[in-house]
Scaffold this active site. Structure first.
Site, PDB file in Angstrom:
ATOM      1  CG  HIS A  17      -1.920   1.151   1.189  1.00 18.69           C
ATOM      2  ND1 HIS A  17      -3.280   1.130   1.289  1.00 18.69           N
ATOM      3  CD2 HIS A  17      -1.750   2.576   0.986  1.00 18.69           C
ATOM      4  CE1 HIS A  17      -4.016   1.834   1.421  1.00 18.69           C
ATOM      5  NE2 HIS A  17      -3.181   2.924   0.919  1.00 18.69           N
ATOM      6  CG  HIS A  19      -1.087   6.759  -1.363  1.00 18.05           C
ATOM      7  ND1 HIS A  19      -2.057   7.020  -1.786  1.00 18.05           N
ATOM      8  CD2 HIS A  19      -1.238   6.380  -0.145  1.00 18.05           C
ATOM      9  CE1 HIS A  19      -2.978   6.451  -1.250  1.00 18.05           C
ATOM     10  NE2 HIS A  19      -2.591   5.746  -0.071  1.00 18.05           N
ATOM     11  CE  LYS A 103      -7.794   1.604  -1.358  1.00 20.37           C
ATOM     12  NZ  LYS A 103      -6.706   2.601  -0.973  1.00 20.37           N
ATOM     13  CG  HIS A 140     -10.127   4.323   2.315  1.00 22.66           C
ATOM     14  ND1 HIS A 140      -9.051   5.026   2.896  1.00 22.66           N
ATOM     15  CD2 HIS A 140     -11.079   4.666   3.531  1.00 22.66           C
ATOM     16  CE1 HIS A 140      -9.001   5.779   3.655  1.00 22.66           C
ATOM     17  NE2 HIS A 140     -10.409   5.765   4.310  1.00 22.66           N
ATOM     18  CG  HIS A 178      -5.513   2.176   5.261  1.00 18.93           C
ATOM     19  ND1 HIS A 178      -6.730   1.829   5.470  1.00 18.93           N
ATOM     20  CD2 HIS A 178      -5.284   2.791   4.305  1.00 18.93           C
ATOM     21  CE1 HIS A 178      -7.255   2.772   4.448  1.00 18.93           C
ATOM     22  NE2 HIS A 178      -6.451   3.130   3.754  1.00 18.93           N
ATOM     23  CG  ASP A 252      -1.943   4.709   4.148  1.00 20.61           C
ATOM     24  OD1 ASP A 252      -1.904   5.168   2.669  1.00 20.61           O
ATOM     25  OD2 ASP A 252      -2.791   4.990   4.722  1.00 20.61           O
TER      26      ASP A 252
HETATM   27  C1  NCD Z   1      -3.713   8.821   1.776  1.00 20.66           C
HETATM   28  C2  NCD Z   1      -3.435   9.766   0.921  1.00 20.66           C
HETATM   29  O1  NCD Z   1      -2.977  11.132   1.066  1.00 20.66           O
HETATM   30  O2  NCD Z   1      -3.516   9.533  -0.429  1.00 20.66           O
HETATM   31  N1  NCD Z   1      -4.031   9.476   3.107  1.00 20.66           N
HETATM   32  C3  NCD Z   1      -4.123   8.805   4.391  1.00 20.66           C
HETATM   33  O3  NCD Z   1      -4.417   9.501   5.332  1.00 20.66           O
HETATM   34  N2  NCD Z   1      -3.768   7.646   4.443  1.00 20.66           N
HETATM   35  C4  NCD Z   1      -5.079   8.365   1.478  1.00 20.66           C
HETATM   36  C5  NCD Z   1      -5.451   7.038   2.040  1.00 20.66           C
HETATM   37  O4  NCD Z   1      -5.034   5.743   1.854  1.00 20.66           O
HETATM   38  O5  NCD Z   1      -6.659   7.011   2.882  1.00 20.66           O
HETATM   39 ZN    ZN Z   2      -3.442   5.116   1.393  1.00 23.41          ZN
END
Ligand code: NCD
Ligand code: ZN
Length: 351
Positions: A17, A19, A103, A140, A178, A252
């Site tokens: 996971h 970003h 997703k 999510h 998460h 995450d």
């Molecule tokens: C994530 C993001 O900023 O892309 N933010 C977070 O608080 N985890 C998105 C997500 O996984 O919810």
């Molecule tokens: Zn995330």
């Protein structure tokens, strides 16, 4: 393995996971994931979300081009589901290995989820298709409603959305991303590992909601799902230290510029790529459960996704490691989780 261990060798981990964002942020953050992980599931919630195969291919190329350091890194792409997603597009993307999974963001649940799903019934044909072809659905899991308390969103999601979904599509492969609560742990454990698993972040293992308000509000600890009570934190720590294969590593890591974290509407997300793996090691050590570190980091994920377990290994040594303080991105800056702090374990770069 005793708690006096000084050196740990495990198969190279994957992060299920991540970003990475795009352009200048992507260029700066990617090396932190590449250093510790062989593969990573790349979340599709860009400002312009990855909603079809062409966008997926082009984003994957941008990621590979951004990796200047010589890491053998494999981005695993995901497709962002909207109410207009066409099952044939997913089937094509999955069969050509453009997408590994899709997703599901509930509408307005988190960063860039304004085109997420309002009603699960809006994507019935997509879910039928995914169940048929064996394409994992990454969720999510928060029920978003004005009257549902932010701390109850995850438990409510299980009750109102996930459980009915599991009943309707029992062979759909699902990862609840998460997870943060005792209820989620219990629910996941009851289900067949092949059809329902979950990722757990380092920050939900290390922190609880008191930390967010300790000494004043701490916007850098704001993430979604929001940090929960101590009792939930303990349940997560217990779950991973028992070596249950339903649970695997998903950091995450979610970078945001400092100016967007410290803002009247601060963004949710914790950028933990520089420290995530080493933090997990600390938690397993504290729980006296280092013998289960490798399955959590390197085995349970690939087993769920039906992918080979990495052959390469990494060595982690008991040597202090200082986490980078800040990352400059042009005139902007990203402050990582545990910025400037020293962790007890380091990656042995010699190997
Ligand atoms: C994530 C993001 O900023 O892309 N933010 C977070 O608080 N985890 C998105 C997500 O996984 O919810
Ligand atoms: Zn995330």
């Amino acid at each position: 393995m005793s708690k006096f261990v000084k050196k740990i060798k495990i198969k190279k981990p994957d992060d299920w996971h991540v970003h990475l964002r795009d352009n200048n942020i992507l260029n700066k953050v990617i090396k932190y994931t590449g250093k510790f992980y062989k593969r990573a599931i790349i979340m599709p919630n860009l400002d312009n979300p990855i909603t079809n195969c062409l966008k997926g291919i082009s984003y994957r190329n941008r990621i590979l081009n951004a990796m200047h350091v010589n890491y053998e890194f494999q981005p695993l792409m995901t497709c962002y589901l909207t109410r207009s997603t066409i099952p044939q597009e997913l089937e094509l993307g999955f069969s050509k290995k453009i997408f590994i999974a899709a997703k599901f963001y509930p509408d307005c649940a988190t960063t860039n989820s304004k085109t997420g799903i309002k009603k699960i019934s809006d994507i019935t044909s997509v879910l039928e298709c995914m169940e048929r072809i064996g394409m994992p659905l990454l969720i999510h899991g928060e029920e978003i409603c004005q009257n549902i308390d932010i701390y109850d969103r995850e438990a409510k999601f299980i009750e109102k959305t996930l459980d009915p979904l599991r009943n309707k599509f029992p062979k759909l492969k699902i990862v609840l991303e998460h997870i943060t609560t005792k209820e989620s742990i219990e629910y996941i454990k009851k289900n067949d590992f092949n059809y329902l698993s979950a990722t757990i972040t380092p920050h939900h293992l290390i922190l609880n909601r008191n930390d967010m308000f300790s000494g004043g509000i701490q916007p850098y600890l704001y993430c979604l799902p929001i940090l929960k009570k101590y009792t939930h934190q303990i349940a997560l720590r217990k779950a991973i230290s028992q070596g249950d294969k339903h649970f695997f590593l998903g950091s995450d890591t979610a970078p945001h510029f400092h100016k967007n974290k410290i803002n009247i509407f601060g963004c949710a997300g914790i950028f933990n790529a520089p420290s995530s793996l080493l933090s997990y090691v600390e938690v397993f050590e504290e729980m006296n459960a280092l013998k289960h570190l490798e399955s959590f980091c390197s085995e349970n994920g690939p087993k769920f996704y039906n992918m080979p377990i990495n052959k390469e290994t990494i060595t982690i040594v008991k040597k202090p490691c200082r986490i980078v303080k800040r990352i400059n991105v042009g005139k902007d800056v990203i402050i990582p989780f545990l910025s400037g702090k020293t962790l007890r374990w380091s990656l042995d770069d010699k190997c």
